[in-house]
Motif scaffolding. Structure first.
Motif, PDB file in Angstrom:
ATOM      1  N   ILE A  89      50.910  37.721  42.393  1.00 55.68           N
ATOM      2  CA  ILE A  89      49.960  36.630  42.607  1.00 55.68           C
ATOM      3  C   ILE A  89      50.157  35.586  41.511  1.00 55.68           C
ATOM      4  O   ILE A  89      50.099  35.913  40.320  1.00 55.68           O
ATOM      5  CB  ILE A  89      48.505  37.140  42.554  1.00 55.68           C
ATOM      6  CG1 ILE A  89      48.325  38.394  43.431  1.00 55.68           C
ATOM      7  CG2 ILE A  89      47.539  36.030  42.933  1.00 55.68           C
ATOM      8  CD1 ILE A  89      48.586  38.195  44.892  1.00 55.68           C
ATOM      9  N   PHE A  90      50.385  34.336  41.903  1.00 58.72           N
ATOM     10  CA  PHE A  90      50.484  33.259  40.921  1.00 58.72           C
ATOM     11  C   PHE A  90      49.095  32.891  40.402  1.00 58.72           C
ATOM     12  O   PHE A  90      48.147  32.736  41.180  1.00 58.72           O
ATOM     13  CB  PHE A  90      51.138  32.020  41.538  1.00 58.72           C
ATOM     14  CG  PHE A  90      52.620  32.150  41.773  1.00 58.72           C
ATOM     15  CD1 PHE A  90      53.487  32.420  40.727  1.00 58.72           C
ATOM     16  CD2 PHE A  90      53.147  31.980  43.044  1.00 58.72           C
ATOM     17  CE1 PHE A  90      54.857  32.531  40.933  1.00 58.72           C
ATOM     18  CE2 PHE A  90      54.515  32.089  43.261  1.00 58.72           C
ATOM     19  CZ  PHE A  90      55.368  32.355  42.209  1.00 58.72           C
ATOM     20  N   THR A  91      48.992  32.731  39.080  1.00 58.08           N
ATOM     21  CA  THR A  91      47.747  32.319  38.439  1.00 58.08           C
ATOM     22  C   THR A  91      48.040  31.226  37.417  1.00 58.08           C
ATOM     23  O   THR A  91      49.195  30.830  37.228  1.00 58.08           O
ATOM     24  CB  THR A  91      47.062  33.497  37.720  1.00 58.08           C
ATOM     25  OG1 THR A  91      47.839  33.845  36.557  1.00 58.08           O
ATOM     26  CG2 THR A  91      46.920  34.708  38.632  1.00 58.08           C
ATOM     27  N   LYS A  92      46.996  30.791  36.717  1.00 58.28           N
ATOM     28  CA  LYS A  92      47.171  29.821  35.628  1.00 58.28           C
ATOM     29  C   LYS A  92      47.557  30.488  34.316  1.00 58.28           C
ATOM     30  O   LYS A  92      47.915  29.799  33.361  1.00 58.28           O
ATOM     31  CB  LYS A  92      45.891  29.023  35.418  1.00 58.28           C
ATOM     32  CG  LYS A  92      45.529  28.087  36.562  1.00 58.28           C
ATOM     33  CD  LYS A  92      44.388  27.164  36.203  1.00 58.28           C
ATOM     34  CE  LYS A  92      43.119  27.928  35.907  1.00 58.28           C
ATOM     35  NZ  LYS A  92      41.956  27.015  35.656  1.00 58.28           N
ATOM     36  N   GLY A  93      47.440  31.808  34.245  1.00 59.00           N
ATOM     37  CA  GLY A  93      47.761  32.503  33.008  1.00 59.00           C
ATOM     38  C   GLY A  93      47.019  33.819  32.926  1.00 59.00           C
ATOM     39  O   GLY A  93      46.298  34.218  33.845  1.00 59.00           O
ATOM     40  N   THR A  94      47.189  34.497  31.798  1.00 61.68           N
ATOM     41  CA  THR A  94      46.572  35.811  31.616  1.00 61.68           C
ATOM     42  C   THR A  94      45.054  35.743  31.719  1.00 61.68           C
ATOM     43  O   THR A  94      44.424  36.598  32.357  1.00 61.68           O
ATOM     44  CB  THR A  94      46.967  36.387  30.248  1.00 61.68           C
ATOM     45  OG1 THR A  94      48.392  36.385  30.126  1.00 61.68           O
ATOM     46  CG2 THR A  94      46.470  37.815  30.096  1.00 61.68           C
ATOM     47  N   THR A  95      44.455  34.735  31.113  1.00 62.37           N
ATOM     48  CA  THR A  95      42.999  34.634  31.128  1.00 62.37           C
ATOM     49  C   THR A  95      42.471  34.527  32.552  1.00 62.37           C
ATOM     50  O   THR A  95      41.515  35.219  32.929  1.00 62.37           O
ATOM     51  CB  THR A  95      42.532  33.429  30.298  1.00 62.37           C
ATOM     52  OG1 THR A  95      42.933  33.626  28.935  1.00 62.37           O
ATOM     53  CG2 THR A  95      41.018  33.266  30.355  1.00 62.37           C
ATOM     54  N   GLU A 253      44.725  27.673  52.223  1.00 57.33           N
ATOM     55  CA  GLU A 253      45.826  28.615  52.022  1.00 57.33           C
ATOM     56  C   GLU A 253      45.394  30.071  52.046  1.00 57.33           C
ATOM     57  O   GLU A 253      46.148  30.935  52.502  1.00 57.33           O
ATOM     58  CB  GLU A 253      46.572  28.321  50.706  1.00 57.33           C
ATOM     59  CG  GLU A 253      47.903  29.056  50.554  1.00 57.33           C
ATOM     60  CD  GLU A 253      48.918  28.670  51.601  1.00 57.33           C
ATOM     61  OE1 GLU A 253      49.759  29.517  51.953  1.00 57.33           O
ATOM     62  OE2 GLU A 253      48.883  27.524  52.080  1.00 57.33           O
ATOM     63  N   MET A 254      44.182  30.366  51.577  1.00 59.03           N
ATOM     64  CA  MET A 254      43.759  31.775  51.513  1.00 59.03           C
ATOM     65  C   MET A 254      43.074  32.228  52.801  1.00 59.03           C
ATOM     66  O   MET A 254      42.611  33.354  52.892  1.00 59.03           O
ATOM     67  CB  MET A 254      42.837  32.020  50.316  1.00 59.03           C
ATOM     68  CG  MET A 254      41.632  31.104  50.167  1.00 59.03           C
ATOM     69  SD  MET A 254      40.261  31.373  51.309  1.00 59.03           S
ATOM     70  CE  MET A 254      39.746  32.991  50.833  1.00 59.03           C
ATOM     71  N   ILE A 255      43.045  31.357  53.798  1.00 59.03           N
ATOM     72  CA  ILE A 255      42.345  31.694  55.035  1.00 59.03           C
ATOM     73  C   ILE A 255      43.330  31.998  56.163  1.00 59.03           C
ATOM     74  O   ILE A 255      44.489  31.586  56.145  1.00 59.03           O
ATOM     75  CB  ILE A 255      41.394  30.561  55.466  1.00 59.03           C
ATOM     76  CG1 ILE A 255      42.127  29.212  55.551  1.00 59.03           C
ATOM     77  CG2 ILE A 255      40.235  30.471  54.504  1.00 59.03           C
ATOM     78  CD1 ILE A 255      42.768  28.902  56.869  1.00 59.03           C
ATOM     79  N   LYS A 256      42.815  32.744  57.129  1.00 58.78           N
ATOM     80  CA  LYS A 256      43.524  32.934  58.395  1.00 58.78           C
ATOM     81  C   LYS A 256      42.942  31.991  59.435  1.00 58.78           C
ATOM     82  O   LYS A 256      43.651  31.205  60.058  1.00 58.78           O
ATOM     83  CB  LYS A 256      43.408  34.384  58.856  1.00 58.78           C
ATOM     84  CG  LYS A 256      44.178  34.698  60.129  1.00 58.78           C
ATOM     85  CD  LYS A 256      44.047  36.180  60.486  1.00 58.78           C
ATOM     86  CE  LYS A 256      44.826  36.504  61.758  1.00 58.78           C
ATOM     87  NZ  LYS A 256      44.678  37.949  62.124  1.00 58.78           N
ATOM     88  N   GLU A 273      45.309  33.015  46.421  1.00 57.58           N
ATOM     89  CA  GLU A 273      45.938  31.777  45.954  1.00 57.58           C
ATOM     90  C   GLU A 273      45.395  30.563  46.699  1.00 57.58           C
ATOM     91  O   GLU A 273      46.122  29.825  47.366  1.00 57.58           O
ATOM     92  CB  GLU A 273      47.460  31.863  46.109  1.00 57.58           C
ATOM     93  CG  GLU A 273      48.101  32.891  45.202  1.00 57.58           C
ATOM     94  CD  GLU A 273      49.616  32.959  45.321  1.00 57.58           C
ATOM     95  OE1 GLU A 273      50.234  33.732  44.566  1.00 57.58           O
ATOM     96  OE2 GLU A 273      50.204  32.238  46.171  1.00 57.58           O
ATOM     97  N   ALA A 274      44.107  30.333  46.578  1.00 57.91           N
ATOM     98  CA  ALA A 274      43.481  29.203  47.255  1.00 57.91           C
ATOM     99  C   ALA A 274      43.932  27.881  46.649  1.00 57.91           C
ATOM    100  O   ALA A 274      44.112  27.763  45.439  1.00 57.91           O
ATOM    101  CB  ALA A 274      41.958  29.319  47.168  1.00 57.91           C
TER     102      ALA A 274
END
Length: 407
Positions: A89-95, A253-256, A273-274
């Protein structure tokens, strides 16, 4: 790439600059690493040739950008040896990754449940769990440190109960550089049925991570500490657990499907990943992994360990120096102070800065550690693949000057 240090250093343009009339010696890599030219080129290449939103576009450059970002996701999967690419999962960082898990666990954690963390954590692996416990009625427990900065893992047996739902710990301390026995902790936690989250922010730049061998349920890290841009990071989670948990953010993006009275959600990884992602950053995280793979993580690990050992040896020769966690296994960083009354770590940091040496001073977002040692903070020298023993010699010379000036 053969491990030739001069060739590696030539790839970092910032190392050519001067600070206060001296060549820059950058030893603040635990805060953020410098970027090699191939990473800088990849940023420019994306915005110059491939800038488009991903996943939903039918036009060519949208499809090209999508392929590039999903290729980067696969590079991350291979780099940590995850079983499935959709576990990345892509995020902005560890936090953000830790906060993501803490927030979605609100649906799982009940009053009376227990979460275990440790006294050696970054604030980002303490505060989200405090907030979760406040909101759910769960209880937060800690593995304490001993006088040398070692986690008293032997106390985990008495902390673990049938109420324990999660154990969360960093693999390497950002404040001390100490390596924690996460393998042992994971094994013990799993024996009670608890999940384990590993903060890998300080381990992923320096050591080989095999997530299947490690068997952590969550593994989280930042890109900017491993030569990638800021605002990038990864949450790895086991497929069955991620499928069980609800989304974090709602939106595109996170929806069906979306109806006016309800919505259904996409599968992994997009459920978490919204919105428009950090496309450039995610792609270039893949480039940073290419850079590390070309050198070889084993070569990086060996070189940096030699620097840590050399620094520890040289500092140990100075009777005015205290090294924290001195005799414990460590990687990436050495944390120390001048044992002189009235001297603050920032005093040392400012003297070093005048010589062009960049170190970090203060509590390193780890105030419980500093309270444990009854100090306001430390001086931390943290290393990357481009650092040299000659730079360490300059650091030691600067520390000696600080001793003369502050004694």
């Amino acid at each position: 790439m053969n491990f030739k240090l001069s060739d590696i250093r030539s790839q970092f343009p910032i190392l050519d600059r001067e600070v206060n009339g001296n060549p820059l010696i950058y030893m603040d890599n635990a805060a953020t690493s410098q970027k090699p030219q191939m990473v800088l080129d990849a940023i420019e290449n994306y915005y110059g040739k491939f800038n488009a939103n991903v996943h939903r576009g039918i036009h060519t450059i949208s499809q090209e950008a999508t392929i590039m970002m999903e290729d980067a996701r696969e590079k991350v999967r291979a780099f940590i040896n995850a079983e499935h690419v959709h576990e990345i999962i892509f995020t902005k960082g560890t936090t953000e990754g830790i906060n993501l898990v803490a927030n979605v666990l609100r649906e799982v954690i009940k009053p009376g449940d227990e979460i275990i963390t440790t006294e050696i954590e970054h604030h980002s692996n303490i505060v989200p769990w405090q907030m979760l416990c406040e909101r759910t009625g769960a209880k937060l427990k800690y593995i304490p440190l001993d006088k040398n900065g070692r986690l008293q893992v032997e106390k985990l047996d008495e902390l673990l109960t049938e109420k324990t739902k999660l154990v969360t710990i960093n693999q390497i301390s950002n404040a001390l550089g100490v390596i924690n026995p996460v393998e042992e902790i994971i094994t013990k936690a799993h024996q009670t049925g608890a999940w384990v989250l590993i903060d890998g922010a300080q381990s992923i730049p320096h050591t080989k991570v095999d997530i299947q061998k490690l068997d952590a349920d969550f593994f989280i890290f930042s890109g900017h500490k491993m030569y990638a841009p800021t605002g990038t990071g990864i949450l790895y989670g086991k497929e069955n657990i991620l499928n069980e948990l609800p989304p974090f953010h709602g939106g595109g993006e996170m929806i069906k499907e979306v109806w006016m009275d309800h919505s259904t959600y996409a599968g992994l990884p997009f459920k978490f990943e919204a919105g428009t992602p950090n496309i450039e950053g995610n792609i270039v995280l893949g480039t940073a992994i290419d850079f590390m793979n070309e050198i070889g993580i084993e070569n990086i690990h060996q070189h940096e360990n030699e620097l840590v050992q050399y620094t520890t040896e040289k500092l140990s020769e100075l009777e005015e120096i205290i090294i924290y966690g001195k005799n414990l296994p460590r990687s990436g960083a050495v944390s120390f102070n001048l044992n002189l009354k009235g001297v603050h770590p920032s005093d040392v940091g400012m003297i070093l800065d005048k010589k062009g040496i960049a170190v970090r001073t203060g509590h390193h977002c780890a105030q419980p550690i500093m309270r444990h040692f009854q100090i306001p903070g430390t001086v931390r020298a943290s290393f990357a693949v481009f650092n040299t023993k000659e730079e360490v010699d300059q650091l030691i010379a600067g520390v000696k000057q600080a001793i003369r000036m502050l004694a």
